[in-house]
Design a protein around this motif. Sequence first.
Motif, PDB file in Angstrom:
ATOM      1  N   LYS A   1     -16.148  20.533 -56.006  1.00 21.74           N
ATOM      2  CA  LYS A   1     -16.158  22.344 -56.450  1.00 21.74           C
ATOM      3  C   LYS A   1     -17.812  22.175 -56.849  1.00 21.74           C
ATOM      4  CE  LYS A   1     -15.318  23.679 -60.402  1.00 21.74           C
ATOM      5  NZ  LYS A   1     -14.645  24.695 -61.667  1.00 21.74           N
TER       6      LYS A   1
ATOM      7  N   VAL B   1     -20.146  24.728 -55.348  1.00 20.25           N
ATOM      8  CA  VAL B   1     -21.294  26.242 -56.445  1.00 20.25           C
ATOM      9  C   VAL B   1     -22.213  25.575 -56.502  1.00 20.25           C
ATOM     10  CG1 VAL B   1     -21.240  26.950 -58.243  1.00 20.25           C
ATOM     11  CG2 VAL B   1     -18.905  26.337 -57.611  1.00 20.25           C
TER      12      VAL B   1
ATOM     13  N   ARG C   1     -16.666  30.426 -56.836  1.00 19.75           N
ATOM     14  CA  ARG C   1     -16.505  29.605 -58.094  1.00 19.75           C
ATOM     15  C   ARG C   1     -14.010  29.459 -58.534  1.00 19.75           C
ATOM     16  NH1 ARG C   1     -19.231  27.664 -61.998  1.00 19.75           N
ATOM     17  NH2 ARG C   1     -21.340  29.099 -62.014  1.00 19.75           N
TER      18      ARG C   1
END
Length: 411
Positions: free
Chosen positions: A237, A241, A307
Amino acid sequence: MHDRLFEAALGITAPWSVTGVQFDEAAKVLTVAIDFAVGSRFAVEGVLGEHPVHDTVTKTYRHLNFFQHECLLQVRTPRVKLPDGSVQLVKPPFAGRLSGFTLLFEALVLMLAPEMPFAAVARIVGISPHRVMAICRRYVALALAEADFREVTALAIDETSRARGHDYITLAADAVKRRVLSVTAGRDAKAIATIAAELAEHGCPPEQIESVSIDMSPAFIKGVGEQLPNARITFDKFHVVWHANAAVDKMRRIEQRSDKSLKGMRWSLLKDRDSLKPEAVAELDALIARMASMRTARAWVYKEQLREILERKQINVVRAMLLHWCRCVMRSKVEPMKAVATLVRRHLEGIVAWAQTRQTNGFLEALNGLFQAAKRRARGFTRMATIKTVIFLIAGKLDFSAVNPHARQPT
């Protein structure tokens, strides 16, 4: 009496013995003479039995300092005659892996080297930076040759710069034990092939790798697909992000040309809201309230939504939410974020895999920071062999105790 004291302190045992000690006060050097008993026979590595002495040569080894003074071991070293008629030099049990040093001295260098530049280590131990580097390089090579990768099933692969411009190296690490396994030049599919070959040399066939975390580099994706056929790719992630943050900042810079209120808000938009100071939070909230008219505000909201989606752990839920997020973004007028939505769609399954594997390259990013800091302290590393040595010293978790009993084991 003094000779026995030095024998005990140095760990000298029969047939070796201390035969004299001399201190040069002007040069501040202590020299310890070491000899062997007459009639002794010696074993040689790789040859059965013990063999008679043919002749001797005097060898000098740098040892740990005696208080603040340099200490040298001057050793009358035998050469033995082997059954095939050849003559070979005997290596004393205290001799190091590099010519001219004892095992204890080399262990000290290995203890200091991961924490400071080679030049600083050289000043402390009293030898040249080149010799410090040579010791470290020899030990890394020996320990790496004995390294066992048979239990490795998950890899983290990332790149870092080795010099200005576009000169890169690729690192592969054990994602479970968080130790670097391979360092190779380049950041293309060939680098992945080199990594796969090095893993195989250490008992880890490419088919054994079950998961790999990488960035969204097409070259890395191609290389993993070709070289690690059973590996499930995870895009963590933090990489995703990062792209969203970059899109927010790009949108801010575009709108800032016509709306000067956005000037100075870069870090407020990029940092976690919880880490901001109260005045920055108030400024951010004021911007978000203008979401209907400010595309930068909408970009920030999209980033935060992304997120939050990636915090979930249900694969099917994450997949459905990501697709819905992409549809919403593509219908908006936030052009930089549309590029992120396209990226998410193209790499959907790898991003969804994060929900299950939670495999990340975060520790490699931290290692990159340590390496770049070490490079700055040393005013840059230019040779690939030196770069590999430094990285393995910092994060290889190599077992130097297998090479030198006085060296500390990896932690």
